[in-house]
Design a protein around this motif. Structure first.
Motif, PDB file in Angstrom:
ATOM      1  N   GLY A 199     120.076  67.379  35.811  1.00 35.58           N
ATOM      2  CA  GLY A 199     121.455  67.643  35.415  1.00 35.58           C
ATOM      3  C   GLY A 199     122.398  67.771  36.602  1.00 35.58           C
ATOM      4  N   SER A 217     121.720  69.178  40.247  1.00 36.60           N
ATOM      5  CA  SER A 217     120.285  69.270  40.539  1.00 36.60           C
ATOM      6  C   SER A 217     120.000  68.539  41.853  1.00 36.60           C
ATOM      7  CB  SER A 217     119.461  68.640  39.413  1.00 36.60           C
ATOM      8  OG  SER A 217     119.705  67.256  39.365  1.00 36.60           O
ATOM      9  N   GLN A 218     118.885  68.911  42.452  1.00 37.83           N
ATOM     10  CA  GLN A 218     118.547  68.301  43.743  1.00 37.83           C
ATOM     11  C   GLN A 218     118.113  66.847  43.581  1.00 37.83           C
ATOM     12  OE1 GLN A 218     115.210  70.117  45.747  1.00 37.83           O
ATOM     13  NE2 GLN A 218     115.423  68.784  47.503  1.00 37.83           N
ATOM     14  N   ILE A 219     117.236  66.592  42.604  1.00 31.26           N
ATOM     15  CA  ILE A 219     116.547  65.298  42.627  1.00 31.26           C
ATOM     16  C   ILE A 219     117.099  64.300  41.605  1.00 31.26           C
ATOM     17  CG2 ILE A 219     114.602  65.665  41.006  1.00 31.26           C
ATOM     18  CD1 ILE A 219     114.395  64.443  44.665  1.00 31.26           C
ATOM     19  N   ALA A 276     118.181  64.067  28.393  1.00 35.27           N
ATOM     20  CA  ALA A 276     118.332  65.496  28.064  1.00 35.27           C
ATOM     21  C   ALA A 276     118.339  66.152  29.436  1.00 35.27           C
ATOM     22  CB  ALA A 276     117.170  65.979  27.206  1.00 35.27           C
ATOM     23  N   ASP A 333     119.874  68.804  31.026  1.00 38.35           N
ATOM     24  CA  ASP A 333     120.102  70.175  31.492  1.00 38.35           C
ATOM     25  C   ASP A 333     119.443  71.159  30.536  1.00 38.35           C
ATOM     26  OD1 ASP A 333     122.656  71.259  33.509  1.00 38.35           O
ATOM     27  OD2 ASP A 333     121.650  72.716  32.207  1.00 38.35           O
ATOM     28  N   HIS A 334     119.048  72.328  31.072  1.00 32.58           N
ATOM     29  CA  HIS A 334     118.474  73.340  30.173  1.00 32.58           C
ATOM     30  C   HIS A 334     119.559  73.953  29.293  1.00 32.58           C
ATOM     31  CE1 HIS A 334     119.853  75.718  33.594  1.00 32.58           C
ATOM     32  NE2 HIS A 334     119.814  76.782  32.825  1.00 32.58           N
ATOM     33  N   THR A 349     112.327  68.034  35.513  1.00 36.93           N
ATOM     34  CA  THR A 349     112.629  69.433  35.207  1.00 36.93           C
ATOM     35  C   THR A 349     111.824  70.325  36.159  1.00 36.93           C
ATOM     36  OG1 THR A 349     110.872  69.232  33.589  1.00 36.93           O
ATOM     37  CG2 THR A 349     113.121  69.023  32.761  1.00 36.93           C
ATOM     38  N   PRO A 350     112.016  71.651  36.115  1.00 39.53           N
ATOM     39  CA  PRO A 350     111.187  72.535  36.947  1.00 39.53           C
ATOM     40  C   PRO A 350     109.692  72.419  36.618  1.00 39.53           C
ATOM     41  CG  PRO A 350     113.172  73.671  36.240  1.00 39.53           C
ATOM     42  CD  PRO A 350     113.140  72.374  35.475  1.00 39.53           C
ATOM     43  N   ASN A 351     108.881  72.755  37.617  1.00 40.14           N
ATOM     44  CA  ASN A 351     107.438  72.470  37.581  1.00 40.14           C
ATOM     45  C   ASN A 351     106.705  72.923  36.305  1.00 40.14           C
ATOM     46  OD1 ASN A 351     108.182  71.859  40.147  1.00 40.14           O
ATOM     47  ND2 ASN A 351     106.867  73.331  41.168  1.00 40.14           N
ATOM     48  N   HIS A 410     106.555  70.507  33.253  1.00 34.64           N
ATOM     49  CA  HIS A 410     106.133  69.100  33.359  1.00 34.64           C
ATOM     50  C   HIS A 410     105.042  68.726  32.354  1.00 34.64           C
ATOM     51  CE1 HIS A 410     107.503  68.825  37.878  1.00 34.64           C
ATOM     52  NE2 HIS A 410     108.499  68.972  37.036  1.00 34.64           N
ATOM     53  N   GLU A 462     107.751  64.183  37.691  1.00 34.73           N
ATOM     54  CA  GLU A 462     107.908  64.725  39.048  1.00 34.73           C
ATOM     55  C   GLU A 462     106.649  65.505  39.447  1.00 34.73           C
ATOM     56  OE1 GLU A 462     109.140  64.721  41.750  1.00 34.73           O
ATOM     57  OE2 GLU A 462     110.933  63.529  41.536  1.00 34.73           O
ATOM     58  N   LYS A 463     106.486  65.689  40.734  1.00 35.42           N
ATOM     59  CA  LYS A 463     105.384  66.496  41.247  1.00 35.42           C
ATOM     60  C   LYS A 463     105.795  67.962  41.296  1.00 35.42           C
ATOM     61  CE  LYS A 463     106.452  68.088  44.686  1.00 35.42           C
ATOM     62  NZ  LYS A 463     107.603  68.987  45.130  1.00 35.42           N
ATOM     63  N   ASN A 505     105.731  61.145  40.702  1.00 31.93           N
ATOM     64  CA  ASN A 505     106.692  60.720  41.719  1.00 31.93           C
ATOM     65  C   ASN A 505     106.379  61.220  43.135  1.00 31.93           C
ATOM     66  OD1 ASN A 505     108.940  59.282  42.617  1.00 31.93           O
ATOM     67  ND2 ASN A 505     110.139  61.161  42.654  1.00 31.93           N
ATOM     68  N   TYR A 524     107.789  59.250  48.356  1.00 28.46           N
ATOM     69  CA  TYR A 524     107.768  58.806  49.759  1.00 28.46           C
ATOM     70  C   TYR A 524     106.756  57.690  49.977  1.00 28.46           C
ATOM     71  CZ  TYR A 524     110.194  63.239  49.910  1.00 28.46           C
ATOM     72  OH  TYR A 524     111.067  64.267  49.645  1.00 28.46           O
TER      73      TYR A 524
HETATM   74  N1  LIG Z   1     109.376  63.852  44.579  1.00 21.36           N
HETATM   75  C1  LIG Z   1     110.178  64.494  45.378  1.00 21.36           C
HETATM   76  O1  LIG Z   1     110.374  64.083  46.512  1.00 21.36           O
HETATM   77  C2  LIG Z   1     110.881  65.724  44.904  1.00 21.36           C
HETATM   78  C3  LIG Z   1     111.931  66.295  45.644  1.00 21.36           C
HETATM   79  C4  LIG Z   1     112.596  67.413  45.111  1.00 21.36           C
HETATM   80  C5  LIG Z   1     112.184  67.968  43.897  1.00 21.36           C
HETATM   81  N2  LIG Z   1     111.139  67.423  43.237  1.00 21.36           N
HETATM   82  C6  LIG Z   1     110.667  67.973  41.948  1.00 21.36           C
HETATM   83  O2  LIG Z   1     111.638  67.680  40.960  1.00 21.36           O
HETATM   84  C7  LIG Z   1     111.672  68.726  39.989  1.00 21.36           C
HETATM   85  C8  LIG Z   1     113.103  69.220  39.863  1.00 21.36           C
HETATM   86  O3  LIG Z   1     113.514  69.731  41.118  1.00 21.36           O
HETATM   87  P1  LIG Z   1     115.051  69.947  41.502  1.00 21.36           P
HETATM   88  O4  LIG Z   1     115.002  70.402  42.920  1.00 21.36           O
HETATM   89  O5  LIG Z   1     115.875  68.777  41.114  1.00 21.36           O
HETATM   90  O6  LIG Z   1     115.398  71.212  40.579  1.00 21.36           O
HETATM   91  P2  LIG Z   1     116.838  71.761  40.233  1.00 21.36           P
HETATM   92  O7  LIG Z   1     116.643  73.194  39.889  1.00 21.36           O
HETATM   93  O8  LIG Z   1     117.822  71.392  41.298  1.00 21.36           O
HETATM   94  O9  LIG Z   1     117.247  70.937  38.894  1.00 21.36           O
HETATM   95  C9  LIG Z   1     116.497  71.041  37.715  1.00 21.36           C
HETATM   96  C10 LIG Z   1     117.293  70.401  36.585  1.00 21.36           C
HETATM   97  O10 LIG Z   1     116.492  70.389  35.405  1.00 21.36           O
HETATM   98  C11 LIG Z   1     117.269  70.920  34.305  1.00 21.36           C
HETATM   99  N3  LIG Z   1     116.347  71.516  33.341  1.00 21.36           N
HETATM  100  C12 LIG Z   1     115.618  72.649  33.471  1.00 21.36           C
HETATM  101  N4  LIG Z   1     114.860  72.854  32.378  1.00 21.36           N
HETATM  102  C13 LIG Z   1     115.131  71.825  31.531  1.00 21.36           C
HETATM  103  C14 LIG Z   1     114.672  71.485  30.247  1.00 21.36           C
HETATM  104  N5  LIG Z   1     113.771  72.229  29.599  1.00 21.36           N
HETATM  105  N6  LIG Z   1     115.156  70.368  29.663  1.00 21.36           N
HETATM  106  C15 LIG Z   1     116.064  69.584  30.300  1.00 21.36           C
HETATM  107  N7  LIG Z   1     116.526  69.866  31.540  1.00 21.36           N
HETATM  108  C16 LIG Z   1     116.076  70.971  32.141  1.00 21.36           C
HETATM  109  C17 LIG Z   1     118.203  71.906  34.950  1.00 21.36           C
HETATM  110  O11 LIG Z   1     119.318  72.179  34.111  1.00 21.36           O
HETATM  111  C18 LIG Z   1     118.571  71.151  36.228  1.00 21.36           C
HETATM  112  O12 LIG Z   1     119.607  70.224  35.985  1.00 21.36           O
HETATM  113  C19 LIG Z   1     110.695  69.793  40.502  1.00 21.36           C
HETATM  114  O13 LIG Z   1     109.491  69.660  39.806  1.00 21.36           O
HETATM  115  C20 LIG Z   1     110.494  69.471  41.967  1.00 21.36           C
HETATM  116  O14 LIG Z   1     109.202  69.821  42.437  1.00 21.36           O
HETATM  117  C21 LIG Z   1     110.510  66.323  43.715  1.00 21.36           C
END
Ligand SMILES: NC(=O)c1ccc[n+]([C@@H]2O[C@H](COP(=O)([O-])OP(=O)(O)OC[C@H]3O[C@@H](n4cnc5c(N)ncnc54)[C@H](O)[C@@H]3O)[C@@H](O)[C@H]2O)c1
Length: 385
Positions: free
Chosen positions: A12, A15-17, A37, A39-40, A84-86, A89, A106-107, A133, A136
């Motif tokens: 959403g 979010s970072q990724i 979908a 965002d939470h 989504t958060p870990n 998954h 995602e991992k 994912n 890298y």
């Molecule tokens: N592969 C990579 O290089 C890499 C890098 C960063 C993060 N990640 C992984 O990506 C995942 C997300 O990390 P992030 O840093 O983007 O987290 P974040 O907290 O920045 O963003 C999480 C997003 O998921 C949404 N969300 C949460 N619960 C939800 C649900 N039940 N349904 C729908 N949306 C939901 C939140 O609203 C938010 O927009 C994590 O598992 C993290 O380990 C992977």
């Protein structure tokens, strides 16, 4: 050729990724962003989805709504990304696989080894793709490294050294910040913090490049910031099934380091070195000769590298393009299935549920060994012993 339909859960606004996935999936014009979908918070997720161009009836308020909505459509999504958060998954990936969707998760793929085994079984019996994912591994020169090792350019691999050490959680005065604290809290993060978050990327990279899997490991884990229960720094020694010796350092307290992912492989007749912050150069030292710098985009490197290089040599390619290469692999895998043909072997490199499972077994092995002063422990998932 019609585009494939792609959907996303998580990722959403802010979010970072999320943005890296959207850039990566859109890169080659293979996937149309069709459902999400995001965002939470249901209303925020729907509104953001519409702003990103989703049809209002496919900007869903929850993943459960998205599952029901997409199942009912003839033009249902061909691939779902779970970002989504870990802790969510496993449940989401399982539900979509069961319903017949291909998934890129995602991992870390799961929170336990048992859940990982369940997803491996489920991908196998549903015949659906369950990719993970390790984005890298999509870098063109990482793929070239793998190809060089496989074709014997450095001989039998003796030692692989992997690192993922950054300094972004090094400030002890910020350790109680809720955005940082949860990562080191077993109730929310599980049995491991830094190794589960970053170390598994480095470990996957070591396996990906050498073509060998980890058998056993010994870990020295530490909470350098003492209020933390879980580790913020770990040194892991490991042994691989093809005889390679492995060394891995991961840290979140390495002040001055930014992303800090890198890999070195030393064989009987040469060495290779690559870092994620300078991803367009690969350093190759053939035994007894001069150091060579291989530039991404030179052409005629290897089918795996040539396929994944898009921009002219000398112009940097970065992380969203590496993610784009995972999406390109998946597009080829999905199209090959639809067309009943064998996929391009140079694209058959996307990380799979088996890789996600192996990572989870390594996470638990690191936690066990770290508590037992570095005792060597089996790092293989039970189903691969
Ligand atoms: N592969 C990579 O290089 C890499 C890098 C960063 C993060 N990640 C992984 O990506 C995942 C997300 O990390 P992030 O840093 O983007 O987290 P974040 O907290 O920045 O963003 C999480 C997003 O998921 C949404 N969300 C949460 N619960 C939800 C649900 N039940 N349904 C729908 N949306 C939901 C939140 O609203 C938010 O927009 C994590 O598992 C993290 O380990 C992977």
């Amino acid at each position: 050729m019609a585009k494939l339909n792609w959907g996303m859960i998580g990722g959403g606004e802010g979010s970072q990724i999320g943005p890296a996935h959207r850039l990566g999936a859109g890169l080659d014009g293979e996937f149309a962003f069709a459902a999400g979908a995001l965002d939470h918070r249901p209303e925020e997720g729907k509104a953001y989805g519409r702003r990103l161009g989703l049809d209002p009836d496919r900007a869903y308020g929850s993943w459960q709504e998205m599952l029901a909505g997409e199942k009912a459509r003839d033009d249902r999504v061909d691939l779902v990304t779970v970002a989504t958060p870990n802790a969510t998954h496993f449940e989401i990936t399982k539900a979509f696989l069961e319903a017949g969707f291909h998934v890129l998760c995602e991992k870390p793929m799961t929170m336990t080894v048992e859940e990982g085994e369940e997803l491996v079984h489920m991908a196998s019996h549903t015949g659906r793709i369950c990719a993970v994912n390790y984005g890298y591994s999509g870098y063109s020169l990482v793929r070239h490294m793998r190809a060089m090792v496989a074709r014997g350019d450095i001989g039998k691999v003796r030692v692989v050294v992997a690192e993922f050490a950054h300094g972004h959680h090094a400030d002890a005065t910020d350790a109680d910040n809720p955005r940082v604290r949860w990562r080191y809290d077993p109730a929310q993060a599980g049995v491991s913090a830094q190794f589960a978050d970053c170390g598994i990327h480095a470990l996957h990279m070591a396996s990906f490049v050498t073509g060998q899997e980890v058998n056993k490991l010994s870990a020295d884990t530490v909470s350098a910031i003492e209020v933390r229960t879980l580790e913020d720094d770990a040194m892991v020694n490991f042994r691989m099934d093809g005889g390679a010796v492995g060394r891995l350092w991961t840290s979140s307290i390495a002040i001055g380091r930014q992303h800090g992912l890198g890999i070195q492989v030393f064989g009987e007749t040469g060495g290779l070195r690559w870092t994620q912050e300078q991803p367009n150069q690969l350093y190759y030292m053939p035994l007894g000769q001069r150091l060579q710098v291989i530039e991404r985009g030179e052409g005629n490197l290897s089918p795996e590298a040539d396929r994944t290089s898009r921009v002219t040599v000398g112009h940097a390619e970065g992380m969203p393009l590496a993610f784009g290469n995972i999406y390109a692999d998946l597009a080829e895998a999905i199209r090959a299935r639809k067309e009943g043909r064998t996929m391009d072997p140079a694209a058959n490199l996307y990380p799979r549920a088996e890789d996600g499972l192996r990572s989870m077994a390594a996470v638990f092995a690191v936690a066990e060994s770290g508590k037992a002063e570095g005792k060597w422990v089996d790092a293989r998932p039970p189903m691969f012993r």
